[in-house]
Design an enzyme around this catalytic site. Structure first.
Site, PDB file in Angstrom:
ATOM      1  N   LYS A 115     -22.053  42.783  55.320  1.00 46.44           N
ATOM      2  CA  LYS A 115     -21.978  44.219  55.061  1.00 46.44           C
ATOM      3  C   LYS A 115     -21.803  45.025  56.351  1.00 46.44           C
ATOM      4  O   LYS A 115     -21.275  46.121  56.332  1.00 46.44           O
ATOM      5  CB  LYS A 115     -23.200  44.670  54.281  1.00 46.44           C
ATOM      6  CG  LYS A 115     -23.253  43.976  52.913  1.00 46.44           C
ATOM      7  CD  LYS A 115     -24.093  44.686  51.901  1.00 46.44           C
ATOM      8  CE  LYS A 115     -23.858  44.170  50.500  1.00 46.44           C
ATOM      9  NZ  LYS A 115     -24.224  42.758  50.288  1.00 46.44           N
TER      10      LYS A 115
HETATM   11  C1  LIG Z   1     -23.638  41.959  49.231  1.00 43.89           C
HETATM   12  C2  LIG Z   1     -23.610  40.472  49.371  1.00 43.89           C
HETATM   13  C3  LIG Z   1     -22.837  39.658  48.512  1.00 43.89           C
HETATM   14  C4  LIG Z   1     -22.000  40.215  47.368  1.00 43.89           C
HETATM   15  O1  LIG Z   1     -20.866  40.891  47.802  1.00 43.89           O
HETATM   16  P1  LIG Z   1     -20.037  41.853  46.808  1.00 43.89           P
HETATM   17  O2  LIG Z   1     -19.050  42.543  47.651  1.00 43.89           O
HETATM   18  O3  LIG Z   1     -21.073  42.774  46.211  1.00 43.89           O
HETATM   19  O4  LIG Z   1     -19.415  40.982  45.763  1.00 43.89           O
HETATM   20  C5  LIG Z   1     -22.830  38.289  48.739  1.00 43.89           C
HETATM   21  N1  LIG Z   1     -23.561  37.735  49.725  1.00 43.89           N
HETATM   22  C6  LIG Z   1     -24.318  38.472  50.570  1.00 43.89           C
HETATM   23  C7  LIG Z   1     -25.106  37.798  51.627  1.00 43.89           C
HETATM   24  C8  LIG Z   1     -24.378  39.871  50.419  1.00 43.89           C
HETATM   25  O5  LIG Z   1     -25.141  40.604  51.253  1.00 43.89           O
END
Ligand SMILES: *Cc1c(COP(=O)(O)O)cnc(C)c1O
Length: 468
Positions: A115
């Site tokens: 993120k």
């Molecule tokens: C947010 C997240 C996801 C999911 O990603 P999306 O874009 O919501 O599909 C998967 N793995 C981790 C470690 C995350 O922080």
């Protein structure tokens, strides 16, 4: 000049800047570009091996158009993807784990989850734009995990943003809480709500529905449906394709999926002309998307906790963007399907559309036991410790790695193993090494304000502390 439209077709086209600052469209839809820019592959090919910020510049320029002068944009990208922020010179490095199998490490940012790659840029773009317009915003959000910490780290140095993040007191993991509460900055406010995550979300909803408050404080959200986050995520697809295949062969990706944001960015990259073959949607036991890609029916179930908690989601908000393209931008059809989804918690696609979706996306479901087995398998074969989300993606990639040894398969590692030490230790008997970003966090003092589960009390607190 690029413009953005709503998936539901009910708002006038908007500029990148409007879309950045407003987040969602007023008709309830999500913003998408009115036309997909095309990547000039010959030019991009020459970018192989260039620094990440340079690749980002080429990929993002067409999405931003004239909204930000190119010199400014490049400066922002260089700051975002600098070694002070991302602790690896490649930013998103690839690690080979088999003859034609790779792991893309997306955990080199300040909070060790993927993120950071989008939110670090989003915070800077917000600050730049607000500065230019002489405005401030107050960001309010609720979190149970990775998003809150990544958002706080993205905003802590932004002069024009105050950020308030609500978490349920005593109900987050120690590591996830400390990544938020050890940030010491006078524009960062952690609120520990005496309630559940759902209570926190309900309070945030109440605050946003208060029109007076929204205007008084210029409330804003940095949630996963902001277009700029999707846009930023297309960059590592491009950098990976450049490194592994160029224009000579196509690459496939397995993506641990919750809100469908990350894998949708892969779809965007593919639509822009990058040679991407399969996109593998890897889910945990919360398998609504896996069931959808099998049957064409999207049917909400109940959220079950798992050891890959960032994917414990039943409604994947970004899916609507893909749906719009799948329906060839027939906005009426999108509205119909989404209305049915709101009313009946379900919608079904025709056989033809289902078949079309299956041509691009494959999907898998990996439960907790399979996740632990996959962490163990990865350790036995490669000596690497992977986090549970990465394990779900690796599980989804295995068939392809075996069936198609001729083209590269890339597994997205979206979090560092040290964020989920219990699962990793349970599977392998090993404790993951804690990187510097986290080591500091574990020993620093925490700053947060405990408040009652009461929207009015929280409203007062935000009013008193926002510099608006
Ligand atoms: C947010 C997240 C996801 C999911 O990603 P999306 O874009 O919501 O599909 C998967 N793995 C981790 C470690 C995350 O922080």
């Amino acid at each position: 000049m690029i413009e953005y439209i709503s998936t539901r077709g009910g708002v006038a086209p908007q500029s990148f800047t409007d879309v950045l600052l407003s987040g969602t469209a007023e008709d309830g839809g999500l913003f998408i570009p009115d036309e997909w820019p095309e990547i000039n592959l010959d030019f991009l090919q020459r970018m192989a091996g260039m620094p990440y910020a340079h690749v980002a510049m080429e990929v993002l320029k067409p999405f931003i158009g004239n909204a930000i002068p190119q010199g400014d944009l490049f400066r922002i990208l260089e700051q975002t993807y600098s070694i002070e922020n991302f602790d690896h010179a490649a930013v998103a490095p690839l690690v080979q784990v088999g003859p034609n199998a790779w792991i893309l490490e997306l955990f080199h940012g300040p909070t060790l989850s993927f993120k950071d790659y989008a939110l670090q840029l989003l915070g800077r773009l917000f600050d730049y734009e607000l500065q230019k317009q002489g405005k401030r915003v107050t960001i309010v959000g609720a979190t149970s995990g990775d998003t809150g910490s990544a958002a706080i780290h993205a905003c802590k140095d932004c002069k024009n943003i105050d950020i308030f993040i609500l978490h349920p007191e005593g109900r987050t993991s120690d590591i996830q809480r400390k990544q938020m509460t050890t940030v010491e900055a006078d524009n960062v406010h952690n609120i520990a709500v005496q309630g559940t995550f759902d209570d926190c979300q309900a309070i945030v909803k109440t605050l946003f529905s208060d029109r007076g408050l929204r205007e008084e404080l210029h409330l804003s959200a940095i949630n996963s449906i902001n277009w700029a986050r999707i846009m930023a995520q297309t960059v590592y697809y491009a950098s990976t394709v450049l490194t592994l295949g160029g224009t000579a062969r196509s690459v496939s990706f397995s993506v641990p999926t919750g809100n469908f944001g990350n894998v949708y960015a892969g779809w965007c990259a593919r639509t822009m002309g990058l040679p991407i073959e399969d996109l593998i949607v890897s889910t945990n036991r919360n398998d609504i998307l896996h069931r959808f890609f099998g049957s064409g029916k999207m049917q909400v179930g109940s959220v079950e906790p798992s050891i890959s908690p960032s994917m414990d989601i039943q409604v994947s908000s970004n899916f609507e963007r893909y749906l719009c393209d799948l329906c060839e931008r027939d906005h009426g059809a999108v509205v119909k399907l989404m209305d049915s989804f709101t009313k009946n918690k379900a919608f079904s696609l025709s056989g033809e559309l289902t078949h079309k979706a299956q041509k691009t996306f494959r999907s898998y479901r990996c439960d907790d036991a399979q996740t632990l087995e996959t962490i163990k398998m990865a350790y036995d074969y490669t000596g690497m410790l992977i986090d549970p989300h990465t394990a779900v993606a690796l599980y989804g990639a295995m068939d392809r790695i075996e069936d198609r040894p001729d083209t590269p398969t890339v597994v997205m590692a979206c979090a560092h193993a040290s964020k989920f030490p219990e699962a990793v230790e349970q599977a392998t008997g090993k404790k993951p090494v804690v990187p510097a970003q986290l080591d500091n966090v574990l020993s620093k003092p925490e700053f947060f304000t405990p408040l009652a589960n009461d929207a009015d009390k929280i409203k007062d607190f935000i009013r008193q502390n926002a510099k608006q």
